[in-house]
Design a protein around this motif. Structure first.
Motif, PDB file in Angstrom:
ATOM      1  N   ASP A 127      36.814  24.282  32.818  1.00 51.02           N
ATOM      2  CA  ASP A 127      36.253  25.549  32.302  1.00 51.02           C
ATOM      3  C   ASP A 127      35.995  25.541  34.344  1.00 51.02           C
ATOM      4  N   LYS A 128      35.108  24.407  34.656  1.00 51.21           N
ATOM      5  CA  LYS A 128      35.403  24.735  36.755  1.00 51.21           C
ATOM      6  C   LYS A 128      36.914  25.193  37.125  1.00 51.21           C
ATOM      7  N   ALA A 129      37.701  24.816  36.874  1.00 49.35           N
ATOM      8  CA  ALA A 129      39.160  25.593  37.591  1.00 49.35           C
ATOM      9  C   ALA A 129      38.846  27.406  36.940  1.00 49.35           C
ATOM     10  N   GLU A 130      38.086  27.398  36.469  1.00 48.92           N
ATOM     11  CA  GLU A 130      37.850  28.924  36.218  1.00 48.92           C
ATOM     12  C   GLU A 130      37.066  29.609  37.510  1.00 48.92           C
ATOM     13  N   LEU A 131      36.018  28.271  37.400  1.00 50.59           N
ATOM     14  CA  LEU A 131      34.818  29.005  38.535  1.00 50.59           C
ATOM     15  C   LEU A 131      35.916  28.800  40.155  1.00 50.59           C
ATOM     16  N   ALA A 132      36.463  27.741  39.814  1.00 49.55           N
ATOM     17  CA  ALA A 132      37.216  28.023  41.316  1.00 49.55           C
ATOM     18  C   ALA A 132      38.380  29.400  41.104  1.00 49.55           C
ATOM     19  N   LYS A 133      38.653  29.860  40.458  1.00 45.19           N
ATOM     20  CA  LYS A 133      39.227  31.369  40.736  1.00 45.19           C
ATOM     21  C   LYS A 133      38.642  32.566  40.900  1.00 45.19           C
ATOM     22  N   ALA A 134      37.275  31.949  41.331  1.00 44.04           N
ATOM     23  CA  ALA A 134      36.499  33.334  40.942  1.00 44.04           C
ATOM     24  C   ALA A 134      36.331  33.433  42.685  1.00 44.04           C
ATOM     25  N   ARG A 135      36.805  34.272  43.573  1.00 37.46           N
ATOM     26  CA  ARG A 135      36.926  34.102  44.626  1.00 37.46           C
ATOM     27  C   ARG A 135      37.124  35.124  44.999  1.00 37.46           C
ATOM     28  N   ALA A 136      35.684  35.728  46.395  1.00 40.53           N
ATOM     29  CA  ALA A 136      36.190  36.473  46.930  1.00 40.53           C
ATOM     30  C   ALA A 136      36.103  37.198  47.657  1.00 40.53           C
ATOM     31  N   PHE A 137      36.668  36.067  48.890  1.00 40.03           N
ATOM     32  CA  PHE A 137      36.844  35.795  50.097  1.00 40.03           C
ATOM     33  C   PHE A 137      38.111  35.452  50.748  1.00 40.03           C
ATOM     34  N   SER A 138      38.637  34.387  49.892  1.00 37.65           N
ATOM     35  CA  SER A 138      39.701  33.166  51.027  1.00 37.65           C
ATOM     36  C   SER A 138      40.331  33.207  49.613  1.00 37.65           C
ATOM     37  N   GLU A 139      41.706  32.927  50.081  1.00 38.12           N
ATOM     38  CA  GLU A 139      43.221  32.241  48.893  1.00 38.12           C
ATOM     39  C   GLU A 139      42.573  30.551  49.626  1.00 38.12           C
ATOM     40  N   PRO A 140      43.303  29.558  48.649  1.00 42.48           N
ATOM     41  CA  PRO A 140      43.391  28.520  48.920  1.00 42.48           C
ATOM     42  C   PRO A 140      44.438  28.316  48.567  1.00 42.48           C
ATOM     43  N   GLY A 141      45.797  27.352  48.663  1.00 41.43           N
ATOM     44  CA  GLY A 141      47.278  27.555  48.022  1.00 41.43           C
ATOM     45  C   GLY A 141      47.750  25.813  48.466  1.00 41.43           C
ATOM     46  N   ILE A 142      49.253  25.845  48.465  1.00 44.07           N
ATOM     47  CA  ILE A 142      50.135  24.611  48.785  1.00 44.07           C
ATOM     48  C   ILE A 142      51.463  25.596  48.910  1.00 44.07           C
ATOM     49  N   TRP A 143      51.542  24.391  49.900  1.00 39.10           N
ATOM     50  CA  TRP A 143      53.035  24.916  51.361  1.00 39.10           C
ATOM     51  C   TRP A 143      53.961  24.211  50.504  1.00 39.10           C
ATOM     52  N   THR A 144      54.643  24.120  49.925  1.00 36.19           N
ATOM     53  CA  THR A 144      55.686  23.785  49.687  1.00 36.19           C
ATOM     54  C   THR A 144      57.252  23.383  50.820  1.00 36.19           C
ATOM     55  N   GLY A 145      57.216  24.890  51.969  1.00 36.30           N
ATOM     56  CA  GLY A 145      58.261  24.811  53.161  1.00 36.30           C
ATOM     57  C   GLY A 145      58.499  23.103  53.520  1.00 36.30           C
ATOM     58  N   ASP A 146      58.809  24.043  54.546  1.00 31.85           N
ATOM     59  CA  ASP A 146      59.260  22.575  55.674  1.00 31.85           C
ATOM     60  C   ASP A 146      58.658  23.370  56.855  1.00 31.85           C
ATOM     61  N   GLU A 147      58.067  22.334  57.708  1.00 30.14           N
ATOM     62  CA  GLU A 147      57.316  23.137  58.908  1.00 30.14           C
ATOM     63  C   GLU A 147      57.431  23.816  59.713  1.00 30.14           C
ATOM     64  N   PRO A 148      58.799  24.316  59.636  1.00 29.04           N
ATOM     65  CA  PRO A 148      59.641  25.458  60.668  1.00 29.04           C
ATOM     66  C   PRO A 148      58.965  27.277  59.678  1.00 29.04           C
ATOM     67  N   GLY A 149      59.273  26.642  58.354  1.00 33.02           N
ATOM     68  CA  GLY A 149      57.994  28.240  57.706  1.00 33.02           C
ATOM     69  C   GLY A 149      57.113  27.849  57.893  1.00 33.02           C
ATOM     70  N   ARG A 150      56.325  26.837  57.529  1.00 30.60           N
ATOM     71  CA  ARG A 150      54.882  26.991  57.462  1.00 30.60           C
ATOM     72  C   ARG A 150      54.549  28.022  58.627  1.00 30.60           C
ATOM     73  N   GLU A 151      54.980  27.408  59.973  1.00 35.73           N
ATOM     74  CA  GLU A 151      54.636  28.298  61.278  1.00 35.73           C
ATOM     75  C   GLU A 151      55.120  30.227  61.498  1.00 35.73           C
ATOM     76  N   ALA A 152      56.288  30.322  60.910  1.00 35.56           N
ATOM     77  CA  ALA A 152      56.667  31.847  60.404  1.00 35.56           C
ATOM     78  C   ALA A 152      55.941  32.927  59.390  1.00 35.56           C
ATOM     79  N   PHE A 153      54.535  31.197  58.784  1.00 32.84           N
ATOM     80  CA  PHE A 153      54.021  32.193  57.630  1.00 32.84           C
ATOM     81  C   PHE A 153      52.970  32.304  57.863  1.00 32.84           C
ATOM     82  N   VAL A 154      52.110  31.316  58.723  1.00 30.76           N
ATOM     83  CA  VAL A 154      51.224  31.481  59.130  1.00 30.76           C
ATOM     84  C   VAL A 154      51.038  32.886  60.566  1.00 30.76           C
ATOM     85  N   ALA A 155      52.193  32.890  61.018  1.00 25.87           N
ATOM     86  CA  ALA A 155      52.911  34.063  62.245  1.00 25.87           C
ATOM     87  C   ALA A 155      52.204  35.022  61.876  1.00 25.87           C
TER      88      ALA A 155
END
Length: 268
Positions: A127-155
């Motif tokens: 029930d609280k996870a449902e509230l965590a999904k009620a987003r208006a401005f931002s998106e949290p998440g998990i990066w599962t790739g390597d560090e160079p890929g993360r840098e490319a993702f952010v760029a």
């Protein structure tokens, strides 16, 4: 009515700071919260959580008279207000899905999961996870790739006007407004005599540096924050304990240092 010019206004991260990283409990912080309330001070919660999540928690903590900074500074939940509806989240998700497939596939945001999936990566009840999904401005998440890929993702996101900030658990995407930006707005509004900020993650660093008294709460589950501006001269300190226990001791020490309790007894 919320007091203007409070003697001490605290800006506090939640997960891993005021809330225990594993249990989400906050009871060890109750003594300092009670002392602060008696002094006429306040706490502004400053979190990556949504307004839908923060509203009930703010009430539970006895902080309903104060605004809360939500979604890493992208929004402010005013006292008594309902969670805002915004087009930012839809625009952000569209930009995320527009990324090249090799970058997109290694990032799993809350919007990619149902409530059970969010519960699985956060430890929240469904029930609280449902509230965590009620987003208006931002998106949290998990990066599962390597560090160079993360840098490319952010760029690649940066080319689309999106910033990525690492919190205690998640890599959170937004259109750039930070906790420190929202803090500055509220400091201008309330003009406190002293400010304090506490947090445990990289996305708290600017807020901690902006306060008169900054506290880094240790995070046993992540790398320690690097030295911050103001730490060498003692304006920023590191708590001896994680979570609400460290929060309670640190806030109590600042109240003692400012002699706010003595001032309250003289004028009571």
């Amino acid at each position: 009515m919320t007091q203007v010019h409070p003697p001490l206004l605290i800006f506090s991260d939640l997960d891993g700071t005021l809330l225990d990283h594993d249990t989400y409990g906050w009871s060890p912080a109750r003594p300092a919260l009670d002392r602060l309330a008696r002094l006429g001070g306040g706490v502004v919660l400053a979190t990556s959580k949504t307004a839908a999540e923060v509203g009930p928690l703010r009430d539970e903590l006895g902080l309903s008279a104060w605004p809360a900074i939500v979604e890493n500074g992208a929004g402010i939940l005013e006292p008594g207000a309902r969670p805002a509806v915004s087009g930012d989240y839809a625009r952000l998700r569209a930009a995320l899905d527009d990324l090249p497939g090799d970058l997109r596939k290694t990032y799993t945001g809350f919007g990619d999961l149902d409530a059970a999936g969010v519960a699985g990566i956060t430890g929240l009840p469904t029930d609280k996870a449902e509230l965590a999904k009620a987003r208006a401005f931002s998106e949290p998440g998990i990066w599962t790739g390597d560090e160079p890929g993360r840098e490319a993702f952010v760029a690649a996101l940066g080319e689309r006007g999106i910033t990525a900030r690492m919190g205690g658990r998640f890599l959170t995407l937004s259109f750039g407004r930070t906790k420190a930006d929202a803090m500055a707005e509220l400091v201008d509004r309330f003009a406190p005599r002293h400010t304090m900020a506490l947090g445990d993650a990289p996305n708290d660093a600017e807020m901690i540096e902006a306060a008169d008294f900054g506290v880094i709460i240790p995070n046993p589950h992540g790398a320690p924050l690097p030295p911050l501006m103001g730490e060498a001269e003692g304006r920023i300190t590191r708590a001896a304990h994680p979570g609400p226990e460290g929060w309670n001791l640190s806030v109590g020490q600042v109240i003692d240092e400012l002699e706010l309790s003595r001032g309250a007894s003289r004028h009571g």
